[in-house]
Motif scaffolding. Structure first.
Motif, PDB file in Angstrom:
ATOM      1  N   GLN A   1       1.071  -1.546   0.148  1.00  0.00           N
ATOM      2  CA  GLN A   1       0.114   0.126   0.073  1.00  0.00           C
ATOM      3  C   GLN A   1       0.468   1.034   0.095  1.00  0.00           C
ATOM      4  N   TRP A   2       1.013   2.220  -0.799  1.00  0.00           N
ATOM      5  CA  TRP A   2       0.428   1.839  -2.857  1.00  0.00           C
ATOM      6  C   TRP A   2       1.812   2.821  -3.726  1.00  0.00           C
TER       7      TRP A   2
ATOM      8  N   ILE B   1      19.375   9.947   6.492  1.00  0.00           N
ATOM      9  CA  ILE B   1      19.756   8.641   6.464  1.00  0.00           C
ATOM     10  C   ILE B   1      19.145   8.247   8.411  1.00  0.00           C
ATOM     11  N   THR B   2      18.973   9.817   9.197  1.00  0.00           N
ATOM     12  CA  THR B   2      18.702   9.857  10.560  1.00  0.00           C
ATOM     13  C   THR B   2      17.255   9.862   9.693  1.00  0.00           C
ATOM     14  N   HIS B   3      16.761  10.397   9.012  1.00  0.00           N
ATOM     15  CA  HIS B   3      15.176  10.645   8.800  1.00  0.00           C
ATOM     16  C   HIS B   3      14.609  10.071   8.232  1.00  0.00           C
ATOM     17  N   CYS B   4      15.239   9.727   6.634  1.00  0.00           N
ATOM     18  CA  CYS B   4      14.252   8.674   6.124  1.00  0.00           C
ATOM     19  C   CYS B   4      14.990   7.210   5.335  1.00  0.00           C
ATOM     20  N   GLY B   5      16.560   7.157   6.275  1.00  0.00           N
ATOM     21  CA  GLY B   5      16.614   5.598   6.644  1.00  0.00           C
ATOM     22  C   GLY B   5      16.341   4.531   6.965  1.00  0.00           C
TER      23      GLY B   5
ATOM     24  N   LEU C   1      10.574  -0.890   4.263  1.00  0.00           N
ATOM     25  CA  LEU C   1       8.936  -0.443   4.056  1.00  0.00           C
ATOM     26  C   LEU C   1       8.584   0.407   3.240  1.00  0.00           C
ATOM     27  N   GLY C   2       9.876   1.591   2.414  1.00  0.00           N
ATOM     28  CA  GLY C   2       9.986   1.800   1.649  1.00  0.00           C
ATOM     29  C   GLY C   2      10.570   1.760   0.343  1.00  0.00           C
ATOM     30  N   PRO C   3       9.953   2.644  -0.900  1.00  0.00           N
ATOM     31  CA  PRO C   3      10.709   2.117  -1.736  1.00  0.00           C
ATOM     32  C   PRO C   3      12.507   1.948  -1.679  1.00  0.00           C
ATOM     33  N   ASP C   4      13.031   1.402  -2.802  1.00  0.00           N
ATOM     34  CA  ASP C   4      14.810   1.363  -2.313  1.00  0.00           C
ATOM     35  C   ASP C   4      14.792   2.943  -3.337  1.00  0.00           C
TER      36      ASP C   4
ATOM     37  N   LYS D   1      -0.563  12.438  -1.216  1.00  0.00           N
ATOM     38  CA  LYS D   1      -1.333  10.911  -1.449  1.00  0.00           C
ATOM     39  C   LYS D   1      -1.922  11.074  -0.516  1.00  0.00           C
ATOM     40  N   PRO D   2      -3.196  11.302   0.197  1.00  0.00           N
ATOM     41  CA  PRO D   2      -3.496  11.945   1.921  1.00  0.00           C
ATOM     42  C   PRO D   2      -3.108   9.811   1.971  1.00  0.00           C
ATOM     43  N   GLY D   3      -3.525   9.863   3.428  1.00  0.00           N
ATOM     44  CA  GLY D   3      -2.885   8.418   4.294  1.00  0.00           C
ATOM     45  C   GLY D   3      -2.280   7.024   3.758  1.00  0.00           C
ATOM     46  N   ASN D   4      -1.210   7.692   2.917  1.00  0.00           N
ATOM     47  CA  ASN D   4      -0.029   6.693   2.650  1.00  0.00           C
ATOM     48  C   ASN D   4       0.677   6.964   3.867  1.00  0.00           C
ATOM     49  N   TYR D   5       1.413   5.975   3.839  1.00  0.00           N
ATOM     50  CA  TYR D   5       2.680   5.660   5.565  1.00  0.00           C
ATOM     51  C   TYR D   5       4.018   6.465   4.968  1.00  0.00           C
ATOM     52  N   MET D   6       4.641   7.056   4.246  1.00  0.00           N
ATOM     53  CA  MET D   6       5.112   8.021   4.559  1.00  0.00           C
ATOM     54  C   MET D   6       4.945   9.429   5.649  1.00  0.00           C
TER      55      MET D   6
END
Ligand code: CUA
Length: 362
Positions: free
Chosen positions: A158-159, A282-286, A300-303, A336-341
């Protein structure tokens, strides 16, 4: 207070402006549909999910069936409409000429034969459609002869789409997201999984839909007969951002594909010195994203190792340019409201540094 309303005429008045408008709209819709079907392929380039003009063997067998059912449907509508209009015209002219006043209820002889004829024709058409559907299902569901040139494992999230290029040699495996590159004219075998709910992998120009079911592994095969960018879309409702769960298949000459593959195998080649931008990333997105060759190793998210080599971001929702990239990092929930980022609440200078680092990931 019924007397306040205009009295509806007992017989529709063909001079009524409303009827004339409805007639004109029906006629123009029909003309548009017929002309649209006859348009050459180039005119359909702007319809990226068009499944009637295809470029892959598996989509071609489906397109034949789709054209047949579309043609039969149009023919049925034309025949039924024609018969209805003839009936109305004949009854009207007869009653007006012979029986002025109210039309009597009558039961004419020979009407039942029309039912036999209608049911007979319908049965033949449905039988042909059923047999054709079985043949198409068999041809699209079975593996092609011979080994596949490329093997992929695609996981629906998702998604967004996680894309893993498989290889017997582990060092030749790599991962990307939302953009699938394939060599033209070669068969690509795809193993389909899901990380959460049911999704459906669909590239209308290349192949029909195959569902991704929790706890199950499904298989499909695609091939592209000519180079191009083919849009794909999740074909099964999977939550709030289902409509923004798209991807692209980039089919290129085998040499170009090989160049792309070699480049993707490399670790991140950031052209800016490791520093504040990378540390912030690295600290915020890694925690959620991986950039191979750095400490960012989230799954959890795209490479994002080669994110700048992709045409689109956010599962083919936005073009990959500094403007949309900045907007996405600043507030993904707005796009994208509701996405997991989550929204990271970076300060202006922090956002600029992170953006500068991401833009360096070629
Ligand atoms: Cu995934 Cu709809």
């Amino acid at each position: 207070m019924a007397g306040d309303f205009p009295v509806t005429p007992a017989r529709p008045n063909s001079d009524s402006p409303l009827l004339r408008l409805v007639d004109r709209r029906c006629a123009s819709a029909l003309v548009f549909f017929v002309l649209d079907s006859l348009l050459p392929e180039a005119a359909h380039a702007e319809a990226p999910l068009n499944y009637l003009f295809t470029h892959g063997s598996r989509a071609q067998s489906i397109a034949g069936l789709a054209w047949f059912t579309t043609a039969v449907s149009i023919l049925v509508i034309l025949i039924v409409t024609g018969l209805m209009l003839v009936g109305i015209w004949r009854a009207r002219s007869r009653f007006v000429a012979e029986l002025p006043g109210e039309a009597p209820v009558e039961r004419p002889h020979g009407g039942v034969s029309w039912i036999y004829i209608g049911v007979g024709i319908t049965t033949i058409v449905l039988l042909v459609t059923m047999v054709w559907t079985f043949v198409t299902l068999a041809s699209t569901g079975n593996p092609p002869p011979g080994p596949a040139a490329v093997r992929l494992e695609i996981t629906g999230h998702q998604w967004w789409w996680e894309v893993r290029y498989l290889n017997d040699e582990p060092s030749q495996q790599f991962q990307t997201a939302n953009e699938i590159h394939i060599p033209v004219g070669k068969v690509v075998e795809i193993t389909l999984r899901t990380a959460d709910v049911i999704h459906s992998f669909w590239v209308p120009a290349l192949a029909g839909k195959t569902d991704q079911i929790p706890g199950q592994e499904n298989h499909t095969w695609i091939d592209a007969k000519r180079p191009g960018i083919y849009r794909g879309q999740c074909g099964e409702y999977c939550g709030q951002q289902h409509a923004h769960m798209a991807f692209e298949v980039v089919a290129s000459a085998p040499d170009d594909f090989e160049r792309w593959r070699t480049q993707q195998l490399q670790p991140a080649r950031s052209n800016i010195a490791a520093g504040a931008g990378q540390d912030l990333f690295i600290t915020h997105c890694g925690i959620c994203h991986t950039v191979r060759g750095t400490a960012a190793a989230g799954i959890l998210g795209p490479d994002l190792t080669h994110v700048m080599s992709r045409r689109m971001i956010a599962a083919a929702t936005l073009p990959n340019n500094p403007g949309s990239l900045g907007a996405w990092i600043a507030d993904p929930q707005h796009i994208k409201p509701g996405n997991y980022m989550p929204r990271l609440d970076l300060s202006g200078p922090q956002l600029a540094l992170v953006l500068q680092y991401v833009k360096s990931l070629k």
